[in-house]
Design a protein around this motif. Structure first.
Motif, mmCIF file in Angstrom:
data_model
loop_
_atom_site.group_PDB
_atom_site.id
_atom_site.type_symbol
_atom_site.label_atom_id
_atom_site.label_comp_id
_atom_site.label_asym_id
_atom_site.label_seq_id
_atom_site.Cartn_x
_atom_site.Cartn_y
_atom_site.Cartn_z
ATOM 1 N N ALA A 77 0.846 -1.199 0.000
ATOM 2 C CA ALA A 77 0.000 0.000 0.000
ATOM 3 C C ALA A 77 0.879 1.247 0.000
ATOM 4 C CB ALA A 77 -0.913 -0.019 1.207
ATOM 5 N N ARG A 78 2.015 1.152 0.758
ATOM 6 C CA ARG A 78 2.948 2.278 0.835
ATOM 7 C C ARG A 78 3.556 2.568 -0.549
ATOM 8 N NH1 ARG A 78 7.625 1.164 4.882
ATOM 9 N NH2 ARG A 78 6.059 1.189 6.507
ATOM 10 N N LEU A 79 3.898 1.491 -1.269
ATOM 11 C CA LEU A 79 4.483 1.636 -2.606
ATOM 12 C C LEU A 79 3.476 2.256 -3.571
ATOM 13 C CD1 LEU A 79 6.363 -1.748 -3.073
ATOM 14 C CD2 LEU A 79 7.366 0.508 -2.831
ATOM 15 N N ALA A 80 2.231 1.753 -3.523
ATOM 16 C CA ALA A 80 1.195 2.256 -4.428
ATOM 17 C C ALA A 80 0.968 3.750 -4.189
ATOM 18 C CB ALA A 80 -0.091 1.473 -4.220
ATOM 19 N N GLN A 81 1.001 4.120 -2.916
ATOM 20 C CA GLN A 81 0.801 5.531 -2.562
ATOM 21 C C GLN A 81 1.947 6.386 -3.129
ATOM 22 O OE1 GLN A 81 0.571 6.063 1.664
ATOM 23 N NE2 GLN A 81 -0.808 7.806 1.485
ATOM 24 N N ALA A 82 3.188 5.848 -3.042
ATOM 25 C CA ALA A 82 4.353 6.593 -3.526
ATOM 26 C C ALA A 82 4.265 6.837 -5.030
ATOM 27 C CB ALA A 82 5.627 5.826 -3.179
ATOM 28 N N TYR A 83 3.735 5.848 -5.757
ATOM 29 C CA TYR A 83 3.649 5.992 -7.216
ATOM 30 C C TYR A 83 2.269 6.523 -7.667
ATOM 31 C CZ TYR A 83 8.163 3.757 -7.683
ATOM 32 O OH TYR A 83 9.503 3.485 -7.609
ATOM 33 N N HIS A 84 1.509 7.027 -6.727
ATOM 34 C CA HIS A 84 0.191 7.634 -7.000
ATOM 35 C C HIS A 84 -0.746 6.677 -7.735
ATOM 36 C CE1 HIS A 84 2.055 11.252 -5.578
ATOM 37 N NE2 HIS A 84 2.972 11.159 -6.514
ATOM 38 N N VAL A 85 -0.727 5.416 -7.325
ATOM 39 C CA VAL A 85 -1.667 4.440 -7.885
ATOM 40 C C VAL A 85 -2.740 4.219 -6.827
ATOM 41 C CG1 VAL A 85 -1.960 2.124 -8.835
ATOM 42 C CG2 VAL A 85 0.209 3.315 -9.123
ATOM 43 N N ALA A 86 -3.966 4.596 -7.130
ATOM 44 C CA ALA A 86 -5.039 4.450 -6.133
ATOM 45 C C ALA A 86 -6.368 4.250 -6.852
ATOM 46 C CB ALA A 86 -5.099 5.685 -5.253
ATOM 47 N N PRO A 87 -7.303 3.534 -6.287
ATOM 48 C CA PRO A 87 -7.175 2.784 -5.036
ATOM 49 C C PRO A 87 -6.540 1.409 -5.282
ATOM 50 C CG PRO A 87 -9.400 2.603 -5.891
ATOM 51 C CD PRO A 87 -8.649 3.445 -6.860
ATOM 52 N N VAL A 88 -5.849 0.926 -4.276
ATOM 53 C CA VAL A 88 -5.219 -0.402 -4.369
ATOM 54 C C VAL A 88 -5.610 -1.202 -3.137
ATOM 55 C CG1 VAL A 88 -3.013 -1.596 -4.203
ATOM 56 C CG2 VAL A 88 -3.252 0.264 -5.795
ATOM 57 N N ASP A 89 -5.962 -2.450 -3.356
ATOM 58 C CA ASP A 89 -6.248 -3.341 -2.230
ATOM 59 C C ASP A 89 -5.396 -4.592 -2.385
ATOM 60 O OD1 ASP A 89 -7.483 -3.511 0.125
ATOM 61 O OD2 ASP A 89 -9.531 -3.502 -0.649
ATOM 62 N N VAL A 90 -4.825 -5.044 -1.296
ATOM 63 C CA VAL A 90 -3.912 -6.190 -1.361
ATOM 64 C C VAL A 90 -4.355 -7.249 -0.361
ATOM 65 C CG1 VAL A 90 -1.518 -6.933 -1.136
ATOM 66 C CG2 VAL A 90 -2.011 -4.605 -1.858
ATOM 67 N N VAL A 91 -4.398 -8.486 -0.822
ATOM 68 C CA VAL A 91 -4.595 -9.610 0.094
ATOM 69 C C VAL A 91 -3.383 -10.506 -0.086
ATOM 70 C CG1 VAL A 91 -6.014 -11.588 0.716
ATOM 71 C CG2 VAL A 91 -7.102 -9.503 -0.094
ATOM 72 N N ALA A 92 -2.575 -10.636 0.968
ATOM 73 C CA ALA A 92 -1.361 -11.467 0.880
ATOM 74 C C ALA A 92 -1.537 -12.688 1.752
ATOM 75 C CB ALA A 92 -0.156 -10.658 1.327
ATOM 76 N N MET A 93 -1.384 -13.856 1.137
ATOM 77 C CA MET A 93 -1.477 -15.111 1.885
ATOM 78 C C MET A 93 -0.227 -15.931 1.591
ATOM 79 S SD MET A 93 -5.410 -16.245 1.817
ATOM 80 C CE MET A 93 -5.689 -16.244 0.089
ATOM 81 N N PRO A 94 0.067 -16.925 2.403
ATOM 82 C CA PRO A 94 1.282 -17.699 2.144
ATOM 83 C C PRO A 94 1.250 -18.407 0.789
ATOM 84 C CG PRO A 94 0.438 -18.153 4.324
ATOM 85 C CD PRO A 94 -0.596 -17.334 3.642
ATOM 86 N N THR A 95 0.076 -18.693 0.276
ATOM 87 C CA THR A 95 0.009 -19.463 -0.967
ATOM 88 C C THR A 95 -0.336 -18.610 -2.188
ATOM 89 O OG1 THR A 95 -2.231 -20.006 -0.346
ATOM 90 C CG2 THR A 95 -0.566 -21.686 0.071
ATOM 91 N N ALA A 96 -0.780 -17.378 -1.982
ATOM 92 C CA ALA A 96 -1.156 -16.545 -3.123
ATOM 93 C C ALA A 96 -1.166 -15.078 -2.741
ATOM 94 C CB ALA A 96 -2.537 -16.937 -3.633
ATOM 95 N N PHE A 146 -3.042 -11.431 -4.016
ATOM 96 C CA PHE A 146 -4.090 -10.819 -4.832
ATOM 97 C C PHE A 146 -3.949 -9.305 -4.722
ATOM 98 C CE2 PHE A 146 -5.555 -14.730 -2.915
ATOM 99 C CZ PHE A 146 -6.102 -15.446 -3.969
ATOM 100 N N VAL A 147 -3.852 -8.644 -5.862
ATOM 101 C CA VAL A 147 -3.771 -7.183 -5.852
ATOM 102 C C VAL A 147 -4.861 -6.645 -6.773
ATOM 103 C CG1 VAL A 147 -2.307 -5.168 -6.226
ATOM 104 C CG2 VAL A 147 -1.267 -7.329 -5.561
ATOM 105 N N ALA A 148 -5.673 -5.742 -6.263
ATOM 106 C CA ALA A 148 -6.703 -5.105 -7.080
ATOM 107 C C ALA A 148 -6.316 -3.640 -7.238
ATOM 108 C CB ALA A 148 -8.059 -5.228 -6.402
ATOM 109 N N GLY A 149 -6.154 -3.211 -8.480
ATOM 110 C CA GLY A 149 -5.758 -1.836 -8.763
ATOM 111 C C GLY A 149 -6.900 -1.029 -9.330
ATOM 112 N N PRO A 150 -6.616 0.205 -9.744
ATOM 113 C CA PRO A 150 -7.673 1.035 -10.317
ATOM 114 C C PRO A 150 -8.108 0.524 -11.697
ATOM 115 C CG PRO A 150 -5.553 2.153 -10.394
ATOM 116 C CD PRO A 150 -5.331 0.888 -9.685
ATOM 117 N N GLU A 151 -9.277 0.926 -12.131
ATOM 118 C CA GLU A 151 -9.849 0.569 -13.434
ATOM 119 C C GLU A 151 -9.905 -0.937 -13.664
ATOM 120 O OE1 GLU A 151 -7.541 2.798 -16.245
ATOM 121 O OE2 GLU A 151 -7.848 4.618 -15.080
#
Lengths: 221, 146
Positions: A2-21, A23-28
Protein backbone atom coordinates in the motif's frame (compact mmCIF):
# COMPACT_ATOMS: atom_id res chain seq x y z
CA UNK A 1 2.52 -2.67 -0.94
CA UNK A 2 0.00 0.00 0.00
CA UNK A 3 2.95 2.28 0.83
CA UNK A 4 4.48 1.64 -2.61
CA UNK A 5 1.19 2.26 -4.43
CA UNK A 6 0.80 5.53 -2.56
CA UNK A 7 4.35 6.59 -3.53
CA UNK A 8 3.65 5.99 -7.22
CA UNK A 9 0.19 7.63 -7.00
CA UNK A 10 -1.67 4.44 -7.89
CA UNK A 11 -5.04 4.45 -6.13
CA UNK A 12 -7.17 2.78 -5.04
CA UNK A 13 -5.22 -0.40 -4.37
CA UNK A 14 -6.25 -3.34 -2.23
CA UNK A 15 -3.91 -6.19 -1.36
CA UNK A 16 -4.60 -9.61 0.09
CA UNK A 17 -1.36 -11.47 0.88
CA UNK A 18 -1.48 -15.11 1.89
CA UNK A 19 1.28 -17.70 2.14
CA UNK A 20 0.01 -19.46 -0.97
CA UNK A 21 -1.16 -16.54 -3.12
CA UNK A 22 -1.06 -12.79 -3.59
CA UNK A 23 -4.09 -10.82 -4.83
CA UNK A 24 -3.77 -7.18 -5.85
CA UNK A 25 -6.70 -5.11 -7.08
CA UNK A 26 -5.76 -1.84 -8.76
CA UNK A 27 -7.67 1.04 -10.32
CA UNK A 28 -9.85 0.57 -13.43
CA UNK A 29 -10.42 -3.11 -12.78
CA UNK A 30 -6.77 -4.06 -13.09
CA UNK A 31 -5.85 -7.02 -10.95
CA UNK A 32 -2.96 -9.37 -10.29
CA UNK A 33 -3.11 -12.88 -8.92
CA UNK A 34 0.17 -14.60 -8.19
CA UNK A 35 0.36 -18.15 -6.91
CA UNK A 36 3.22 -18.75 -4.46
CA UNK A 37 4.64 -22.22 -4.76
CA UNK A 38 8.07 -21.85 -3.21
CA UNK A 39 8.61 -20.37 0.25
CA UNK A 40 11.78 -20.06 2.32
CA UNK A 41 13.09 -18.23 5.37
CA UNK A 42 15.33 -15.33 4.37
CA UNK A 43 15.01 -12.37 6.68
CA UNK A 44 17.56 -10.43 4.58
CA UNK A 45 14.94 -10.20 1.81
CA UNK A 46 12.30 -9.06 4.31
CA UNK A 47 14.62 -6.32 5.61
CA UNK A 48 15.70 -5.20 2.13
CA UNK A 49 12.17 -4.93 0.74
CA UNK A 50 11.07 -3.07 3.88
CA UNK A 51 13.95 -0.65 3.35
CA UNK A 52 13.10 -0.24 -0.35
CA UNK A 53 9.48 0.60 0.38
CA UNK A 54 10.60 3.17 2.98
CA UNK A 55 13.08 4.71 0.51
CA UNK A 56 10.55 4.83 -2.31
CA UNK A 57 7.91 6.40 -0.06
CA UNK A 58 10.34 9.28 0.50
CA UNK A 59 11.80 9.46 -2.99
CA UNK A 60 10.01 7.49 -5.75
CA UNK A 61 12.71 6.23 -8.14
CA UNK A 62 11.86 5.37 -11.81
CA UNK A 63 9.94 2.09 -12.07
CA UNK A 64 12.71 0.40 -14.09
CA UNK A 65 15.25 1.15 -11.37
CA UNK A 66 12.82 -0.10 -8.72
CA UNK A 67 12.31 -3.33 -10.67
CA UNK A 68 16.07 -3.89 -10.85
CA UNK A 69 16.41 -3.36 -7.09
CA UNK A 70 13.53 -5.75 -6.50
CA UNK A 71 15.14 -8.43 -8.65
CA UNK A 72 18.44 -7.97 -6.80
CA UNK A 73 16.64 -8.19 -3.42
CA UNK A 74 14.92 -11.43 -4.44
CA UNK A 75 18.28 -13.20 -4.66
CA UNK A 76 19.77 -11.44 -1.65
CA UNK A 77 21.86 -13.55 0.69
CA UNK A 78 23.98 -11.85 3.32
CA UNK A 79 26.02 -15.00 3.92
CA UNK A 80 27.23 -17.63 1.40
CA UNK A 81 25.58 -21.10 1.32
CA UNK A 82 28.51 -22.86 3.02
CA UNK A 83 28.28 -20.37 5.90
CA UNK A 84 24.66 -21.35 6.61
CA UNK A 85 25.88 -24.91 7.28
CA UNK A 86 28.38 -23.54 9.82
CA UNK A 87 25.69 -21.33 11.41
CA UNK A 88 23.31 -24.32 11.60
CA UNK A 89 26.06 -26.28 13.37
CA UNK A 90 26.59 -23.46 15.89
CA UNK A 91 22.84 -23.05 16.38
CA UNK A 92 22.30 -26.78 16.97
CA UNK A 93 25.29 -27.11 19.29
CA UNK A 94 24.24 -24.12 21.38
CA UNK A 95 20.54 -24.95 21.59
CA UNK A 96 21.35 -28.49 22.77
CA UNK A 97 22.60 -26.79 25.96
CA UNK A 98 19.20 -25.19 26.50
CA UNK A 99 17.45 -28.53 25.91
CA UNK A 100 18.95 -30.39 28.82
CA UNK A 101 22.26 -31.20 27.15
CA UNK A 102 25.72 -31.19 28.73
CA UNK A 103 28.96 -29.83 27.27
CA UNK A 104 30.01 -33.12 25.58
CA UNK A 105 26.74 -33.01 23.59
CA UNK A 106 27.71 -29.79 21.82
CA UNK A 107 29.85 -31.38 19.10
CA UNK A 108 27.47 -34.21 18.09
CA UNK A 109 24.56 -31.76 18.13
CA UNK A 110 26.55 -29.36 15.94
CA UNK A 111 27.27 -32.22 13.52
CA UNK A 112 23.57 -33.08 13.51
CA UNK A 113 22.65 -29.45 12.75
CA UNK A 114 25.20 -29.25 9.94
CA UNK A 115 23.94 -32.52 8.39
CA UNK A 116 20.35 -31.30 8.64
CA UNK A 117 21.13 -28.02 6.92
CA UNK A 118 23.20 -29.72 4.19
CA UNK A 119 20.37 -32.17 3.47
CA UNK A 120 17.78 -29.42 3.47
CA UNK A 121 19.81 -27.28 1.09
CA UNK A 122 20.52 -30.19 -1.24
CA UNK A 123 16.84 -31.20 -1.36
CA UNK A 124 15.63 -27.61 -1.82
CA UNK A 125 17.33 -27.61 -5.22
CA UNK A 126 15.21 -30.57 -6.37
CA UNK A 127 11.51 -30.67 -7.22
CA UNK A 128 10.80 -32.58 -4.00
CA UNK A 129 7.90 -31.17 -1.92
CA UNK A 130 9.16 -29.11 1.03
CA UNK A 131 7.57 -31.31 3.69
CA UNK A 132 9.20 -34.46 2.32
CA UNK A 133 12.52 -32.60 2.31
CA UNK A 134 12.06 -31.64 5.97
CA UNK A 135 11.20 -35.25 6.80
CA UNK A 136 14.38 -36.52 5.15
CA UNK A 137 16.48 -33.78 6.76
CA UNK A 138 15.09 -34.80 10.19
CA UNK A 139 15.87 -38.43 9.37
CA UNK A 140 19.51 -37.51 8.70
CA UNK A 141 19.58 -35.40 11.90
CA UNK A 142 19.06 -38.53 14.01
CA UNK A 143 22.30 -40.21 12.82
CA UNK A 144 24.77 -38.54 15.28
CA UNK A 145 22.31 -39.04 18.19
CA UNK A 146 21.83 -42.74 17.35
CA UNK A 147 25.61 -43.19 17.12
CA UNK A 148 26.35 -41.45 20.43
CA UNK A 149 23.50 -43.18 22.30
CA UNK A 150 25.70 -46.22 22.95
CA UNK A 151 28.25 -44.18 24.90
CA UNK A 152 27.47 -43.20 28.49
CA UNK A 153 27.90 -39.51 29.31
CA UNK A 154 25.95 -38.27 26.30
CA UNK A 155 22.34 -37.14 26.15
CA UNK A 156 21.14 -38.41 22.74
CA UNK A 157 17.81 -36.63 23.24
CA UNK A 158 19.49 -33.23 23.48
CA UNK A 159 21.70 -34.04 20.48
CA UNK A 160 18.67 -35.03 18.41
CA UNK A 161 16.60 -32.02 19.48
CA UNK A 162 19.56 -29.71 18.72
CA UNK A 163 19.74 -31.09 15.19
CA UNK A 164 16.05 -30.91 14.38
CA UNK A 165 15.58 -27.43 15.89
CA UNK A 166 17.30 -26.12 12.76
CA UNK A 167 14.08 -27.10 10.95
CA UNK A 168 11.80 -25.26 13.40
CA UNK A 169 9.22 -23.13 11.55
CA UNK A 170 9.81 -20.10 13.79
CA UNK A 171 8.98 -17.50 11.14
CA UNK A 172 5.69 -19.19 10.27
CA UNK A 173 4.66 -19.38 13.91
CA UNK A 174 5.59 -15.75 14.60
CA UNK A 175 3.87 -14.37 11.51
CA UNK A 176 0.82 -16.54 12.16
CA UNK A 177 0.44 -14.90 15.57
CA UNK A 178 1.01 -11.43 14.16
CA UNK A 179 -1.42 -12.00 11.27
CA UNK A 180 -4.03 -13.22 13.74
CA UNK A 181 -3.65 -10.08 15.83
CA UNK A 182 -3.84 -7.91 12.69
CA UNK A 183 -7.11 -9.61 11.71
CA UNK A 184 -5.70 -11.48 8.68
CA UNK A 185 -7.36 -14.68 9.79
CA UNK A 186 -7.00 -16.78 6.62
CA UNK A 187 -3.30 -16.02 6.45
CA UNK A 188 -2.89 -16.78 10.17
CA UNK A 189 -4.65 -20.14 9.94
CA UNK A 190 -2.79 -21.21 6.80
CA UNK A 191 0.58 -20.31 8.33
CA UNK A 192 -0.30 -22.19 11.50
CA UNK A 193 -1.33 -25.21 9.42
CA UNK A 194 1.94 -25.08 7.49
CA UNK A 195 3.90 -24.84 10.76
CA UNK A 196 1.99 -27.88 12.09
CA UNK A 197 2.62 -29.83 8.88
CA UNK A 198 6.35 -29.06 9.05
CA UNK A 199 6.39 -30.06 12.73
CA UNK A 200 4.61 -33.31 11.83
CA UNK A 201 7.03 -34.04 8.99
CA UNK A 202 10.04 -33.43 11.23
CA UNK A 203 8.61 -35.67 13.98
CA UNK A 204 7.84 -38.40 11.42
CA UNK A 205 11.32 -38.17 9.88
CA UNK A 206 13.03 -38.38 13.28
CA UNK A 207 10.71 -41.16 14.54
CA UNK A 208 11.41 -43.70 11.81
CA UNK A 209 15.12 -44.38 12.47
CA UNK A 210 14.53 -44.12 16.22
CA UNK A 211 11.70 -46.66 15.98
CA UNK A 212 13.90 -49.12 14.09
CA UNK A 213 16.80 -48.53 16.52
CA UNK A 214 14.61 -49.08 19.61
CA UNK A 215 13.07 -52.24 18.17
CA UNK A 216 16.50 -53.61 17.42
CA UNK A 217 17.17 -53.27 21.16
CA UNK A 218 19.38 -50.19 20.93
CA UNK A 219 20.36 -48.33 24.10
CA UNK A 220 18.49 -45.06 24.52
CA UNK A 221 18.83 -43.37 27.92
CA UNK B 1 21.18 -18.95 35.26
CA UNK B 2 23.54 -16.36 33.75
CA UNK B 3 25.30 -19.13 31.84
CA UNK B 4 21.96 -20.31 30.41
CA UNK B 5 21.01 -16.75 29.44
CA UNK B 6 24.36 -16.34 27.65
CA UNK B 7 23.76 -19.62 25.80
CA UNK B 8 20.29 -18.36 24.83
CA UNK B 9 21.77 -15.10 23.52
CA UNK B 10 24.38 -16.97 21.48
CA UNK B 11 21.74 -19.42 20.20
CA UNK B 12 19.60 -16.48 19.09
CA UNK B 13 22.54 -14.99 17.22
CA UNK B 14 23.37 -18.32 15.55
CA UNK B 15 19.76 -18.72 14.36
CA UNK B 16 19.82 -15.09 13.20
CA UNK B 17 22.87 -15.83 11.06
CA UNK B 18 21.09 -18.90 9.70
CA UNK B 19 18.07 -16.76 8.71
CA UNK B 20 20.38 -14.23 6.97
CA UNK B 21 20.01 -11.37 9.47
CA UNK B 22 22.82 -8.81 9.14
CA UNK B 23 25.51 -9.01 11.84
CA UNK B 24 25.03 -5.30 12.65
CA UNK B 25 21.49 -6.09 13.92
CA UNK B 26 22.18 -9.49 15.43
CA UNK B 27 23.63 -8.28 18.70
CA UNK B 28 20.25 -6.73 19.45
CA UNK B 29 18.49 -10.06 18.80
CA UNK B 30 21.11 -11.73 21.00
CA UNK B 31 20.44 -9.36 23.90
CA UNK B 32 16.67 -9.84 23.46
CA UNK B 33 17.11 -13.64 23.50
CA UNK B 34 19.32 -13.55 26.60
CA UNK B 35 17.08 -11.16 28.58
CA UNK B 36 13.95 -13.12 27.67
CA UNK B 37 15.51 -16.46 28.63
CA UNK B 38 16.78 -14.98 31.91
CA UNK B 39 13.30 -13.65 32.68
CA UNK B 40 11.73 -16.99 31.84
CA UNK B 41 14.20 -18.87 34.06
CA UNK B 42 13.61 -16.42 36.90
CA UNK B 43 9.85 -16.97 36.70
CA UNK B 44 10.31 -20.75 36.54
CA UNK B 45 11.88 -20.52 40.00
CA UNK B 46 8.56 -19.36 41.45
CA UNK B 47 6.51 -22.19 42.93
CA UNK B 48 3.67 -23.27 40.64
CA UNK B 49 4.90 -21.11 37.75
CA UNK B 50 3.94 -23.71 35.13
CA UNK B 51 3.86 -22.16 31.69
CA UNK B 52 4.07 -18.61 33.02
CA UNK B 53 7.82 -18.60 32.29
CA UNK B 54 7.22 -19.38 28.60
CA UNK B 55 4.51 -16.74 28.42
CA UNK B 56 6.69 -14.10 30.10
CA UNK B 57 9.70 -15.01 27.91
CA UNK B 58 7.65 -14.62 24.73
CA UNK B 59 6.15 -11.37 26.03
CA UNK B 60 9.64 -9.98 26.69
CA UNK B 61 10.79 -11.11 23.22
CA UNK B 62 7.77 -9.46 21.59
CA UNK B 63 8.03 -6.25 23.63
CA UNK B 64 11.77 -5.74 23.20
CA UNK B 65 11.53 -6.62 19.49
CA UNK B 66 8.83 -3.96 18.97
CA UNK B 67 11.14 -1.42 20.60
CA UNK B 68 14.15 -2.57 18.57
CA UNK B 69 12.16 -2.46 15.33
CA UNK B 70 11.11 1.11 16.03
CA UNK B 71 14.65 2.09 16.97
CA UNK B 72 16.34 0.51 13.93
CA UNK B 73 13.40 1.04 11.51
CA UNK B 74 13.41 -2.64 10.54
CA UNK B 75 10.62 -5.25 10.51
CA UNK B 76 9.84 -6.75 13.92
CA UNK B 77 10.21 -10.31 12.58
CA UNK B 78 13.98 -9.80 12.21
CA UNK B 79 14.27 -9.54 15.99
CA UNK B 80 11.46 -11.88 17.06
CA UNK B 81 12.12 -14.97 14.95
CA UNK B 82 15.70 -15.78 16.06
CA UNK B 83 14.89 -14.94 19.71
CA UNK B 84 11.74 -17.06 19.98
CA UNK B 85 13.43 -20.24 18.68
CA UNK B 86 15.03 -20.97 22.07
CA UNK B 87 11.54 -21.13 23.60
CA UNK B 88 10.11 -23.60 21.07
CA UNK B 89 9.18 -26.69 23.12
CA UNK B 90 11.31 -29.01 20.99
CA UNK B 91 12.33 -31.18 23.93
CA UNK B 92 8.72 -31.79 24.95
CA UNK B 93 7.84 -32.81 21.39
CA UNK B 94 10.84 -35.14 21.39
CA UNK B 95 9.82 -36.68 24.73
CA UNK B 96 6.30 -37.18 23.41
CA UNK B 97 7.69 -38.85 20.29
CA UNK B 98 9.93 -41.21 22.28
CA UNK B 99 7.08 -42.08 24.68
CA UNK B 100 4.81 -43.02 21.76
CA UNK B 101 7.61 -45.07 20.19
CA UNK B 102 8.01 -46.96 23.48
CA UNK B 103 4.24 -47.66 23.51
CA UNK B 104 3.80 -45.33 26.47
CA UNK B 105 0.66 -43.61 25.21
CA UNK B 106 -0.12 -41.81 28.45
CA UNK B 107 3.35 -40.31 28.54
CA UNK B 108 3.15 -39.41 24.84
CA UNK B 109 -0.15 -37.61 25.32
CA UNK B 110 1.12 -35.88 28.46
CA UNK B 111 4.24 -34.51 26.77
CA UNK B 112 2.41 -33.77 23.51
CA UNK B 113 -0.28 -31.76 25.25
CA UNK B 114 2.34 -29.99 27.38
CA UNK B 115 4.16 -29.01 24.17
CA UNK B 116 0.92 -27.73 22.66
CA UNK B 117 0.14 -25.64 25.72
CA UNK B 118 3.71 -24.32 25.81
CA UNK B 119 3.37 -23.27 22.15
CA UNK B 120 0.03 -21.63 22.97
CA UNK B 121 1.68 -19.74 25.87
CA UNK B 122 4.39 -18.51 23.48
CA UNK B 123 1.77 -17.43 20.96
CA UNK B 124 -0.21 -15.62 23.63
CA UNK B 125 2.92 -13.85 24.94
CA UNK B 126 3.89 -12.66 21.46
CA UNK B 127 0.33 -11.67 20.59
CA UNK B 128 -0.18 -9.67 23.78
CA UNK B 129 3.16 -7.90 23.38
CA UNK B 130 2.18 -6.88 19.84
CA UNK B 131 -1.39 -5.94 20.73
CA UNK B 132 -0.49 -3.92 23.83
CA UNK B 133 2.82 -2.32 22.95
CA UNK B 134 2.38 -1.54 19.25
CA UNK B 135 -0.32 1.10 19.80
CA UNK B 136 1.82 2.67 22.54
CA UNK B 137 5.01 2.71 20.48
CA UNK B 138 3.40 3.68 17.15
CA UNK B 139 0.36 5.77 18.09
CA UNK B 140 0.25 7.44 14.63
CA UNK B 141 -0.65 4.03 13.07
CA UNK B 142 -3.68 3.71 15.29
CA UNK B 143 -4.93 7.25 15.72
CA UNK B 144 -5.21 8.14 12.02
CA UNK B 145 -8.84 8.14 10.88
CA UNK B 146 -9.73 5.51 8.23
Amino acid sequence: MARLAQAYHVAPVDVVAMPTALFVAGPEGQSLVKRIQHRSVNLAVVAEINQMSRDVAKNPVPLEEFRERLNAARQLAVYPPWATVVFAAFAAGLISQLMGGRLPDVLPAALSGALTQMTRRALARTQMPGNLGDMLAALVATVPALFMARFPGFQPGSILVGGIMVLTPGLLFTTAVRDGIAGDLVSAVSRLLEALLIGGSVAAGASLPLYIYLHMGGRWP
Amino acid sequence: MIEQAVFAGLTTMAFGFLYQVRASLLWISGVIGAVAWGTSLGIHLLPGAGLLGDFAGAFVVGGLAEGAALWKKKPVTIFVVPAIISFVPGYLVYESMVAFLKNNFNGGLHFGLSAMFAAAALGLGLALATALLRPLLRPHHFLNPR
